[in-house]
Design a protein around this motif. Structure first.
Motif, PDB file in Angstrom:
ATOM      1  N   SER A  66       0.809  -1.236   0.000  1.00 18.89           N
ATOM      2  CA  SER A  66       0.000   0.000   0.000  1.00 18.89           C
ATOM      3  C   SER A  66       0.833   1.272   0.000  1.00 18.89           C
ATOM      4  N   CYS A  67       2.009   1.229  -0.589  1.00 17.97           N
ATOM      5  CA  CYS A  67       2.812   2.443  -0.765  1.00 17.97           C
ATOM      6  C   CYS A  67       2.178   3.226  -1.910  1.00 17.97           C
ATOM      7  N   GLU A  68       1.623   4.396  -1.597  1.00 15.29           N
ATOM      8  CA  GLU A  68       0.889   5.151  -2.606  1.00 15.29           C
ATOM      9  C   GLU A  68       1.649   6.349  -3.157  1.00 15.29           C
ATOM     10  N   CYS A  69       2.858   6.584  -2.690  1.00  9.85           N
ATOM     11  CA  CYS A  69       3.595   7.729  -3.214  1.00  9.85           C
ATOM     12  C   CYS A  69       4.014   7.448  -4.659  1.00  9.85           C
ATOM     13  N   PRO A  70       4.243   8.503  -5.445  1.00  6.17           N
ATOM     14  CA  PRO A  70       4.646   8.280  -6.833  1.00  6.17           C
ATOM     15  C   PRO A  70       5.993   7.579  -6.926  1.00  6.17           C
ATOM     16  N   ILE A  71       6.071   6.605  -7.827  1.00  7.21           N
ATOM     17  CA  ILE A  71       7.302   5.847  -8.036  1.00  7.21           C
ATOM     18  C   ILE A  71       7.743   6.058  -9.479  1.00  7.21           C
ATOM     19  N   ILE A  72       8.942   6.588  -9.634  1.00  9.60           N
ATOM     20  CA  ILE A  72       9.511   6.826 -10.963  1.00  9.60           C
ATOM     21  C   ILE A  72      10.520   5.720 -11.232  1.00  9.60           C
ATOM     22  N   MET A  73      10.299   4.970 -12.295  1.00 10.26           N
ATOM     23  CA  MET A  73      11.209   3.898 -12.662  1.00 10.26           C
ATOM     24  C   MET A  73      12.283   4.459 -13.586  1.00 10.26           C
ATOM     25  N   MET A  74      13.514   3.962 -13.429  1.00 14.48           N
ATOM     26  CA  MET A  74      14.644   4.416 -14.245  1.00 14.48           C
ATOM     27  C   MET A  74      15.287   3.193 -14.897  1.00 14.48           C
ATOM     28  N   SER A  75      15.753   3.377 -16.130  1.00 19.70           N
ATOM     29  CA  SER A  75      16.444   2.264 -16.783  1.00 19.70           C
ATOM     30  C   SER A  75      17.361   2.761 -17.882  1.00 19.70           C
ATOM     31  N   GLY A  76      18.478   2.087 -18.032  1.00 25.74           N
ATOM     32  CA  GLY A  76      19.387   2.360 -19.133  1.00 25.74           C
ATOM     33  C   GLY A  76      18.950   1.645 -20.398  1.00 25.74           C
ATOM     34  N   ARG A  77      17.997   0.739 -20.261  1.00 18.57           N
ATOM     35  CA  ARG A  77      17.446   0.015 -21.408  1.00 18.57           C
ATOM     36  C   ARG A  77      16.026   0.519 -21.642  1.00 18.57           C
ATOM     37  N   SER A  78      15.824   1.208 -22.731  1.00 14.59           N
ATOM     38  CA  SER A  78      14.509   1.804 -22.964  1.00 14.59           C
ATOM     39  C   SER A  78      13.701   0.980 -23.953  1.00 14.59           C
ATOM     40  N   ASP A  79      13.035  -0.048 -23.454  1.00 10.52           N
ATOM     41  CA  ASP A  79      12.157  -0.797 -24.335  1.00 10.52           C
ATOM     42  C   ASP A  79      10.716  -0.564 -23.902  1.00 10.52           C
ATOM     43  N   ILE A  80       9.829  -0.499 -24.867  1.00  9.44           N
ATOM     44  CA  ILE A  80       8.436  -0.156 -24.621  1.00  9.44           C
ATOM     45  C   ILE A  80       7.755  -1.179 -23.714  1.00  9.44           C
ATOM     46  N   GLY A  81       8.133  -2.456 -23.836  1.00  6.55           N
ATOM     47  CA  GLY A  81       7.524  -3.499 -23.009  1.00  6.55           C
ATOM     48  C   GLY A  81       7.767  -3.277 -21.527  1.00  6.55           C
ATOM     49  N   THR A  82       8.997  -2.911 -21.170  1.00  3.31           N
ATOM     50  CA  THR A  82       9.316  -2.655 -19.765  1.00  3.31           C
ATOM     51  C   THR A  82       8.575  -1.429 -19.264  1.00  3.31           C
ATOM     52  N   ALA A  83       8.520  -0.397 -20.085  1.00  2.84           N
ATOM     53  CA  ALA A  83       7.804   0.819 -19.691  1.00  2.84           C
ATOM     54  C   ALA A  83       6.322   0.526 -19.478  1.00  2.84           C
ATOM     55  N   VAL A  84       5.723  -0.238 -20.381  1.00  7.27           N
ATOM     56  CA  VAL A  84       4.301  -0.601 -20.248  1.00  7.27           C
ATOM     57  C   VAL A  84       4.083  -1.404 -18.971  1.00  7.27           C
ATOM     58  N   GLN A  85       4.963  -2.361 -18.713  1.00  5.01           N
ATOM     59  CA  GLN A  85       4.843  -3.180 -17.508  1.00  5.01           C
ATOM     60  C   GLN A  85       4.953  -2.322 -16.247  1.00  5.01           C
ATOM     61  N   ALA A  86       5.888  -1.374 -16.249  1.00  7.87           N
ATOM     62  CA  ALA A  86       6.055  -0.490 -15.088  1.00  7.87           C
ATOM     63  C   ALA A  86       4.792   0.330 -14.841  1.00  7.87           C
ATOM     64  N   ILE A  87       4.227   0.889 -15.892  1.00  5.29           N
ATOM     65  CA  ILE A  87       3.008   1.687 -15.760  1.00  5.29           C
ATOM     66  C   ILE A  87       1.864   0.796 -15.280  1.00  5.29           C
TER      67      ILE A  87
END
Length: 194
Positions: A66-87
């Motif tokens: 139940s951590c509701e604060c905004p979480i910004i994911m960072m990555s040196g590999r920019s693939d759309i699949g990982t970004a979609v999964q993170a969102i």
């Protein structure tokens, strides 16, 4: 901030520290999750690629607790699949390394302050579907308004790739086959609630 690279931690701490943010860095996922439980962070930065686990697993664990604060994911590999999964797992945003200091500061400021808008976006109700996150509601509201990915990215301070990730996730979440169907479902969901 969770990142196993000391140089990244130092750089981010320096950049955000200059802007008045207090930054606590951690390189070990279990300690990071425990620290988040004990404190009330305004925003979290989590690297996707970690030696023992993935940042996506850390994101899931934080949301499960139940951590509701905004979480910004960072990555040196920019693939759309990982970004979609993170969102999909509830990330506020996804930034690609290397990033410019000013862009990171803007991203964090956007995450911790309410989105500037003339009116609050509607609450969408999709029976039998998981609830939309705040950022998903923002993006859907903008899509219903007929705005392009480029316009939405500018209005919400997101990268076009992140907006696309939200759009893809929204379509999956509500089982929309295309953008027109997503907009129709979104309009109907607002009407049901009012």
């Amino acid at each position: 901030m969770l990142d196993d690279e000391p140089a990244v931690c130092q750089t981010v701490s320096l950049v955000l520290g200059r802007e008045g943010f207090d930054v606590i860095s951690c390189s070990e996922p279990a300690s990071f999750v425990g620290l988040c439980r004990e404190t009330s962070p305004a925003c979290l930065l989590v690297d996707v690629v970690l030696p023992e686990t993935s940042g996506l697993e850390v994101l899931k664990e934080l949301r499960k607790q139940s951590c509701e604060c905004p979480i910004i994911m960072m990555s040196g590999r920019s693939d759309i699949g990982t970004a979609v999964q993170a969102i999909k797992e509830g990330a506020f945003d996804f930034v690609t390394k290397p990033f410019r200091g000013g862009d990171l500061v803007t991203c964090v400021r956007t995450a911790i302050s309410p989105v500037k808008r003339n009116a609050s976006p509607p609450i969408f109700h999709f029976p039998g579907r998981p609830p939309l996150t705040l950022r998903e509601r923002d993006v859907l509201h903008e899509l219903i308004g007929g705005r392009s990915t480029k316009e939405i990215s500018r209005r919400l301070n997101l990268s076009p790739r992140t907006v696309e990730s939200y759009r893809v996730n929204l379509m999956r979440k509500v089982s929309a086959k295309n953008l027109a169907a997503l907009v129709r479902l979104g309009i109907a969901a607002v009407r049901r609630r009012t």
